[in-house]
Design an enzyme around this catalytic site. Structure first.
Site, short mmCIF file in Angstrom:
data_model
loop_
_atom_site.label_atom_id
_atom_site.label_comp_id
_atom_site.label_asym_id
_atom_site.label_seq_id
_atom_site.Cartn_x
_atom_site.Cartn_y
_atom_site.Cartn_z
N LYS A 46 -38.08 -29.46 -37.67
CA LYS A 46 -37.87 -28.81 -38.96
C LYS A 46 -39.12 -28.88 -39.83
O LYS A 46 -39.39 -27.98 -40.63
CB LYS A 46 -36.69 -29.46 -39.70
CG LYS A 46 -35.34 -29.15 -39.09
CD LYS A 46 -34.22 -29.59 -40.03
CE LYS A 46 -32.85 -29.31 -39.43
NZ LYS A 46 -31.75 -29.78 -40.29
N LYS B 288 -31.05 -23.74 -28.85
CA LYS B 288 -29.63 -23.87 -29.22
C LYS B 288 -29.25 -22.86 -30.29
O LYS B 288 -30.08 -22.46 -31.11
CB LYS B 288 -29.31 -25.31 -29.65
CG LYS B 288 -29.86 -25.72 -30.99
CD LYS B 288 -29.09 -26.91 -31.57
CE LYS B 288 -29.36 -27.00 -33.06
NZ LYS B 288 -28.43 -27.79 -33.82
N LYS C 146 -27.59 -22.35 -37.22
CA LYS C 146 -27.43 -21.64 -38.49
C LYS C 146 -28.77 -21.21 -39.05
O LYS C 146 -28.87 -20.27 -39.82
CB LYS C 146 -26.75 -22.55 -39.51
CG LYS C 146 -25.29 -22.78 -39.25
CD LYS C 146 -24.67 -23.49 -40.45
CE LYS C 146 -23.96 -24.76 -40.04
NZ LYS C 146 -24.56 -25.99 -40.54
P1 ADP Z 1 -26.97 -26.21 -37.24
O1 ADP Z 1 -27.91 -26.96 -36.35
O2 ADP Z 1 -26.58 -24.91 -36.68
O3 ADP Z 1 -27.43 -26.11 -38.68
P2 ADP Z 1 -25.48 -28.50 -37.96
O4 ADP Z 1 -26.77 -29.23 -37.87
O5 ADP Z 1 -24.84 -28.41 -39.29
O6 ADP Z 1 -25.65 -27.06 -37.33
O7 ADP Z 1 -24.46 -29.15 -36.92
C1 ADP Z 1 -23.10 -29.43 -37.14
C2 ADP Z 1 -22.45 -29.94 -35.88
O8 ADP Z 1 -22.46 -28.94 -34.88
C3 ADP Z 1 -23.16 -31.14 -35.25
O9 ADP Z 1 -22.21 -32.01 -34.69
C4 ADP Z 1 -24.01 -30.52 -34.20
O10 ADP Z 1 -24.28 -31.42 -33.15
C5 ADP Z 1 -23.12 -29.39 -33.71
N1 ADP Z 1 -23.92 -28.28 -33.20
C6 ADP Z 1 -24.85 -27.57 -33.89
N2 ADP Z 1 -25.38 -26.59 -33.13
C7 ADP Z 1 -24.77 -26.69 -31.92
C8 ADP Z 1 -24.89 -25.96 -30.69
N3 ADP Z 1 -25.70 -24.93 -30.57
N4 ADP Z 1 -24.12 -26.35 -29.64
C9 ADP Z 1 -23.26 -27.38 -29.76
N5 ADP Z 1 -23.11 -28.11 -30.88
C10 ADP Z 1 -23.84 -27.78 -31.96
#
Ligand code: ADP
Ligand code: TRP
Length: 342
Positions: free
Chosen positions: A113, A205, A208
């Site tokens: 990040k 992955k 968001k």
């Molecule tokens: P992002 O990375 O999309 O902003 P968050 O960091 O808020 O999402 O993650 C929220 C939850 O969702 C965490 O438990 C994270 O491990 C899970 N998570 C986020 N992206 C993925 C993904 N692509 N596949 C599986 N789990 C995910």
């Protein structure tokens, strides 16, 4: 015996997507019947990168509504907003003062990040995993259900609890055994769905924060948009779908999504689609995604049409969470030797 405690959270940084659902929230729903579950919307984490103040409150509410729409039941779980419980910020400070800087500098998510922020990286972004440790440790969580990407942060929370608090500030009982100040949590990572990949690049992955909206399916995407995104998803020139071929990450990801969303499981998904061309498979996957999300979207609309109910759920959650969190915070303050307030 008390049921094992579970805590998890998601940042309100935009609409939840299939990765959040299949990697984390789906697991939370299943744990409610057998565990003492706490789920928070981690809004303090959402401001570790530049954020829009006009959007934060709405994203916090919509994330909480999506928890409920996905099946989190406020009668079984404590659902709350992180910033409504002041103990998170306070424990974070106490933990900051015992956490070595180099533990944070090696966090992969920080490095990834930070690159995007150039010379604007905030102290908060570096400190993010300590706040996450505070979230978990405040509730004495036994288990933390998260996606694979959070494993390193969980390790850090364990190290802070054990090496930096318990072994330095814990007391001993009459037999000389350490009485821990903080419970050391375990990660809980699903085998399937723990890492849902981007639709536009099977090596990254689904996230968001990806600027390309076509890379993810959000839980509130309307059916036509879901179909369009899947139609445009990256493919390869090979015929047939398969799991586990490192040269074909898109095939693995989309077949895995089909297995989960259709509820058929990996074996029957493979048997059904193994010989299919992409042109036959994609509409099938789109339909499975639309059908899986339909009940979530319906419940979400109902919840948002009754803001008083959602507010009451979060208020109730705040009260229960504050009580649990304050008990731990007092124990840490005492262990660290602070003068009690009169
Ligand atoms: P992002 O990375 O999309 O902003 P968050 O960091 O808020 O999402 O993650 C929220 C939850 O969702 C965490 O438990 C994270 O491990 C899970 N998570 C986020 N992206 C993925 C993904 N692509 N596949 C599986 N789990 C995910
Ligand atoms: N860092 C987590 C993520 O990005 C979100 C989070 C914050 C969290 N605090 C937490 C997850 C406590 C589990 C427990 O997904």
């Amino acid at each position: 015996m008390a049921r094992p405690r579970v805590l998890s959270g998601v940042q309100p940084t935009g609409c939840l997507h299939l990765g959040n659902w299949l990697g984390a929230i789906r697991n939370w729903v299943d744990l409610q019947a057998s565990h003492d579950t706490f789920f928070c919307v981690v809004d303090l984490h959402a401001i570790t990168v530049p954020h829009n103040p006009e959007q934060l409150a709405e994203d916090t509410l919509s994330t909480a509504a999506l928890y409920l729409a996905c099946g989190i039941d406020p009668n079984q779980s404590t659902v709350f907003v992180q910033s409504h419980v002041a103990a998170h910020s306070e424990l974070c400070w106490l933990l900051n003062c015992v956490t070595p800087l180099n533990w944070l500098e090696r966090m992969i998510q920080f490095k990834e990040k930070a690159v995007k922020q150039g010379d604007q990286v905030s102290v908060g972004l570096l400190d993010y995993p300590v706040l996450m440790a505070a979230d978990i440790l405040l509730y004495g969580a036994d288990l933390v259900p998260v996606g694979e990407d959070q494993k390193q942060h969980l390790e850090l929370a364990r190290d802070i609890a054990q090496q930096r608090i318990n072994s330095r500030f814990g007391s001993k009982d009459a037999a000389g055994e350490e009485i821990p100040v903080l419970k050391v949590p375990q990660p809980m990572i699903l085998k399937e769905g723990a890492r849902v990949m981007s639709l536009t690049d099977g090596a990254n992955k689904m996230s968001k924060s990806d600027p390309n909206e076509g890379s993810r399916i959000t839980l509130l995407d309307p059916p036509e948009l879901i179909t369009k995104k899947i139609k445009r998803a990256k493919t390869d020139p090979t015929m047939g779908l398969e799991f586990g071929n490192p040269e074909r990450p898109e095939a693995d990801n989309l077949l895995g999504l089909y297995a989960l969303l259709s509820g058929k499981g990996r074996q029957s998904a493979l048997a059904e689609c193994g010989a299919m061309g992409w042109g036959t498979f994609k509409p099938l996957l789109a339909e499975a995604a639309v059908e899986a999300l339909r009940p979530v979207q319906e419940r979400y609309r109902d919840l948002r049409s009754d803001p008083g109910h959602l507010q009451a759920v979060l208020k109730d959650g705040q009260i229960k969470a504050t009580e649990a969190a304050n008990a731990t915070l007092s124990a840490v303050r005492q262990a660290l030797g602070f003068l009690p307030a009169a």
